[in-house]
Scaffold this active site. Structure first.
Site, short mmCIF file in Angstrom:
data_model
loop_
_atom_site.label_atom_id
_atom_site.label_comp_id
_atom_site.label_asym_id
_atom_site.label_seq_id
_atom_site.Cartn_x
_atom_site.Cartn_y
_atom_site.Cartn_z
N GLU A 1 1.67 -0.43 -5.02
CA GLU A 1 0.74 0.64 -5.34
C GLU A 1 1.62 1.88 -5.54
O GLU A 1 2.15 2.42 -4.56
CB GLU A 1 -0.26 0.87 -4.21
CG GLU A 1 -1.28 1.93 -4.55
CD GLU A 1 -2.22 2.25 -3.40
OE1 GLU A 1 -3.38 2.63 -3.68
OE2 GLU A 1 -1.81 2.13 -2.23
N ASP B 1 0.83 -1.19 0.00
CA ASP B 1 0.00 0.00 0.00
C ASP B 1 0.87 1.25 0.00
O ASP B 1 1.86 1.34 0.74
CB ASP B 1 -0.90 -0.03 1.25
CG ASP B 1 -1.75 1.20 1.38
OD1 ASP B 1 -2.63 1.40 0.53
OD2 ASP B 1 -1.53 1.97 2.34
#
Length: 707
Positions: A382, A346
């Site tokens: 990401e 993330d």
């Protein structure tokens, strides 16, 4: 409890390590002056013992007789000096950063905060936080894996299915009620059978590291459903365990992974190493803040405050070796002990910020690359954070794949007939070589997706122009405004048959394009059955029917269509190449490996690759030869295909290319009509080269070359 004898023990491994006769405890803190180990019995009575040794700032001790299931925490004696970045306070019970099991939840009492709410936040709050804190659990390290190991499926054979552990099974009627919403429910034969039949090869789980529900959400009657609020990087989230005994979540998670592997399905974890649940300077003291705040977090010049590239209040300090060690130890633990197959990071750009700028040659990526465990697994970034120059798509090192947000945006624009040029679509459809063509990267560096947990579901993408997030309690201010969605004429639910037919076709268009694109497709869990979030594009706080998959209201036709699409991709390696298209003849032949055509059957002229928005095109993909052999070193061949995209609102006649590209073509799929190879459908007559084919508005046709 009687006084306990504590032996010196060892500084490593960090955390609580049971050896069959007792448990070694070790905690790193550069600033600590004294560390107390706090042990709790069944009646929640606390016994405190000092860790007697400090080796290289690792405070350690061995306690004979302490067994798995023992509940514990730490108290740190050290400086309280917020202006210097130090926030130690022995009144605060702290979680072990290396805990492999955690029991209970944080109760949002003022005692878990380092200050009093009605006072100066720089003045310490000396109330005992233990009654309001969860407990760490000494973990049982032994588990019978029965020969299980990572699958290591090649990237080009991978189809990812993103799901939420709870949401996937919370309403499934064929899973026992007591197992719904749990690791055991996900590992149940019903769940695995569904995934296997669908054809996906990997599940990507939203965060399962132990996380905290934010106080402001609890105060509004909501929760952090997605789980991007980690406070422990080695402990599985206990609320997802059907077995509620302290420490049982670890074994249940392992059993789920074992069952997935037996079905040939990999397990990828979405991990949040960029920040913790302790938030900004007004946040609680739960773990790292009380252990060594100035070491673990990036602080501003005024060291009372935190740098924040994540929108959550803090960022871990990736310049510090023990911070890097914590992350690497976590990764290795989940691979070696929990047998997961990969990670999706993330806000991965935040992990590369050593000072301020994003540095892709940072220590974090160097360590990942040289580590013999982490360099052998699937790594997905990401590729952005919220800081300056945080959008780093295409810039991650060799060996990494990335969520391709440009692919998502392009396809959304393409199928609503807005903005996209042939050049942009061509790059995205063929694996985004403009982003990943350098640095020895391949098409599978691109993780292609149309929808993900963050945003509209696929059904909502074709049903809403605007977000509808009032249930989140933020007056619809949260979530993205730039959704690139189209409601097909009516906002939200409708009985209009024409609108419903268009929405169904648009969903098939998105899914078909996704599965035919080069790169690695990722499907959002529930998109294959028409799952809706009622227009909510930011359901992070909705642990209810808004987020859960409604198995009692599935679109069976869309499910079967998707299953056949994935099977079609698996059967045809031409749609999952390991090397880039060259756009030129192969092996001395007269046909290019890929070629682009207008609706008149003419190869795309140079000017078509400019700024003109495209309404229709044909794509020839040559399956006769590939630049790479299969795993046995044998040549790979496949059928050749002609794909027709009509994004116009009117039907269009397409002229098939001349003989050079194929003499006869058989229609395999038309997203307006469905699959055309069913047993109850007469085989259609082949189409001759140069023939005219009427293609319905906003539809996609697959033709397979016969000769």
């Amino acid at each position: 409890m009687l006084p306990m004898k504590v032996w010196p023990g060892n500084p490593y491994p960090l955390g609580a390590t049971y050896d069959g006769a007792g448990t070694n405890f070790s905690l790193f803190s550069e600033v600590a002056e004294r560390v107390e180990l706090c042990l709790f019995d069944e009646l929640n009575r606390e016994t405190r013992v000092d860790l007697p040794e400090a080796t290289g700032h690792c405070w350690h001790g061995y306690v004979p007789g302490v067994e798995p299931g023992q509940r514990y925490g730490f108290r740190i004696h050290g400086p309280w000096a917020p202006e210097q970045g130090h926030r130690c306070n022995p009144a605060k019970l702290l979680l072990d950063p290396y805990a492999k099991g955690i029991d209970g939840d944080v109760t949002w009492d003022e005692a878990v905060f380092p200050y009093h709410f009605d006072a100066d936040p720089n003045v310490s709050n000396d109330r005992d936080s233990a009654p309001f804190m969860p407990r760490c659990i000494v973990q049982q390290p032994f588990f019978d894996w029965a020969g299980d190991r990572q699958i290591q499926r090649p990237w080009h054979e991978t189809v990812i299915y993103e799901l939420h552990v709870k949401g996937f099974t919370a309403q499934h009627p064929d899973i026992p009620h007591e197992l719904r919403g749990t690791y055991a429910g996900l590992g149940h034969p019903t769940s695995i059978g569904y995934l296997k039949q669908l054809g996906v090869t990997a599940v990507e789980l939203l965060p399962v590291h132990y996380f905290v529900h934010d106080k402001h959400l609890i105060d509004r009657g909501l929760c952090n459903y997605w789980g991007y609020n980690s406070i422990s990087y080695l402990a599985p989230h206990g609320a997802y365990a059907a077995d509620k005994r302290p420490g049982a979540a670890g074994a249940e998670f392992k059993q789920m992974v074992k069952a997935m592997h037996q079905a040939g399905i990999e397990v990828i974890l979405d991990v949040v190493y960029n920040h913790t649940a302790e938030g900004n300077h007004l946040g609680p003291v739960l773990c790292l803040r009380g252990i060594d705040n100035a070491y673990y977090y990036q602080l501003m010049e005024d060291r009372r405050y935190y740098r924040d590239y994540t929108g959550t209040g803090n960022c871990l300090n990736m310049r510090q070796p023990h911070v890097l060690q914590l992350i690497m130890d976590s990764l290795r633990y989940w691979v070696l002990e929990m047998h997961v197959d990969g990670f999706r990071f993330d806000l991965a750009s935040a992990l590369a910020r050593e000072l301020h700028e994003v540095q892709m040659l940072s220590a974090f990526f160097d360590i990942i690359q040289q580590d013999p465990v982490t360099n052998q697994i699937k790594l997905i970034a990401e590729p952005w954070d919220l800081g300056e120059a945080g959008y780093q798509i295409g810039k991650f090192p060799s060996g990494w794949s990335e969520w391709n947000g440009k692919y998502r945006d392009c396809l959304r624009n393409f199928w609503r007939s807005e903005e996209e040029t042939l050049s942009e679509f061509g790059y995205r459809f063929t694996g985004s070589s403009d982003l990943y063509g350098g640095n020895s990267r391949s098409p599978f560096a691109s993780i292609n997706f149309v929808s993900a947990h963050d945003g509209f579901t696929l059904r909502d993408l074709v049903s809403y122009n605007e977000k509808h997030n009032l249930a989140n309690g933020e007056d619809n201010r949260d979530g993205y405004d730039d959704n690139r969605s189209w409601n097909c004429g009516v906002e939200g639910p409708t009985d209009d048959p024409q609108v419903l037919a268009l929405r169904a076709r648009q969903q098939r268009n998105f899914l078909t394009t996704l599965m035919l694109s080069q790169g690695v497709p990722m499907l959002l869990g529930g998109d294959e059955i028409g799952r809706t979030q009622q227009g909510n594009n930011n359901a992070y706080c909705q642990d209810n029917e808004i987020s859960w998959i409604d198995w009692g209201n599935l679109d069976a036709g869309l499910l079967e269509f998707t299953r056949r699409l994935i099977q079609f991709r698996h059967e045809h390696p031409v749609f999952r190449r390991r090397r880039w298209f060259q756009g030129q003849p192969i092996h001395g032949g007269d046909q290019d490996d890929i070629a682009w055509f207008n609706h008149m059957g003419e190869q795309a002229r140079e000017e078509l690759w400019g700024g003109e928005v495209i309404q229709s095109l044909g794509v020839f993909i040559n399956g006769e030869s590939f630049p790479n052999p299969n795993a046995r070193g044998e040549p790979v061949t496949d059928d050749s295909f002609y794909l027709i995209f009509n994004v116009h609102f009117e039907a269009t006649d397409f002229i098939l290319p001349p003989n050079r590209w194929g003499l006869r073509w058989l229609k395999v799929l038309d997203t307006d009509e469905g699959w055309l190879q069913d047993e109850d459908v007469d085989d259609p007559s082949p189409l001759e080269a140069g023939a005219s084919l009427a293609v319905a508005p906003r539809s996609l046709v697959i033709l397979q070359r016969q000769a």
